[in-house]
Design a protein around this motif. Structure first.
Motif, PDB file in Angstrom:
ATOM      1  N   TYR A 137       0.882  -1.163   0.000  1.00  0.00           N
ATOM      2  CA  TYR A 137       0.000   0.000   0.000  1.00  0.00           C
ATOM      3  C   TYR A 137       0.918   1.211   0.000  1.00  0.00           C
ATOM      4  O   TYR A 137       2.138   1.071   0.097  1.00  0.00           O
ATOM      5  CB  TYR A 137      -0.947   0.001   1.210  1.00  0.00           C
ATOM      6  N   MET A 191       4.752   0.722   0.965  1.00  0.00           N
ATOM      7  CA  MET A 191       4.964  -0.020   2.206  1.00  0.00           C
ATOM      8  C   MET A 191       4.626  -1.489   1.973  1.00  0.00           C
ATOM      9  O   MET A 191       3.531  -1.816   1.500  1.00  0.00           O
ATOM     10  CB  MET A 191       4.083   0.546   3.321  1.00  0.00           C
ATOM     11  N   ASP A 209       1.924   4.682   1.853  1.00  0.00           N
ATOM     12  CA  ASP A 209       1.814   5.528   3.034  1.00  0.00           C
ATOM     13  C   ASP A 209       1.818   6.978   2.568  1.00  0.00           C
ATOM     14  O   ASP A 209       2.618   7.352   1.713  1.00  0.00           O
ATOM     15  CB  ASP A 209       2.995   5.258   3.961  1.00  0.00           C
ATOM     16  N   SER A 210       0.926   7.781   3.085  1.00  0.00           N
ATOM     17  CA  SER A 210       0.805   9.190   2.708  1.00  0.00           C
ATOM     18  C   SER A 210       0.676   9.363   1.202  1.00  0.00           C
ATOM     19  O   SER A 210       1.526   9.975   0.554  1.00  0.00           O
ATOM     20  CB  SER A 210       2.007   9.994   3.216  1.00  0.00           C
TER      21      SER A 210
END
Length: 134
Positions: free
Chosen positions: A89, A100, A91-92
């Motif tokens: 996925y 990640m 992050d931010s």
């Protein structure tokens, strides 16, 4: 490099049929046929777009994951015909866009309804037949 994108109209149609079966799309899959299952910049950009598209406004979460299948990684120095998988996925997704890795393990799910499995297989089969005619 080879690129292949799913037709947006087909993507919406498939998603609607899946949701019509009472299911929810929670991720996407693609392959890196001859190199490592590490997200590329394009993969990260696509993941960010999917996370934004499927963002849950009430919980402010991005519940959408990516999967890369590397069926034959010749760059590893030890080529194998065993697939390697990478779940990820971002992050931010609106700022740093850092991919990640998600650690996973496999468990056989014997409770998956046979009727649902048949419906999904029929859906995939009908799309395969339609794409082979074009």
């Amino acid at each position: 490099a080879t690129e292949c994108e799913m037709d947006p109209v087909t993507e919406v149609e498939v998603r609607s049929k899946i949701e019509g079966l009472g299911l929810k799309v929670v991720g996407w899959y693609h392959s890196h046929p001859t190199f490592q299952a590490i997200p590329s910049k394009c993969d990260v950009d696509n993941q960010c777009n999917y996370q934004a598209l499927f963002r849950d406004a009430s919980s402010k979460t991005d519940p959408f994951i990516g999967l890369i299948d590397s069926p034959f990684d010749v760059s590893s120095g030890n080529p194998t015909t065993d697939s390697r998988f990478a779940w990820f996925y971002v992050d931010s997704p609106t700022t740093s866009k850092k991919a990640m890795h998600i650690k996973t393990s496999s468990v056989a799910d014997k409770s998956f309804p046979e009727e649902l499995k048949t419906n999904l297989m029929n859906l995939v089969s009908s799309k395969d037949k339609a794409s082979s005619k074009s």
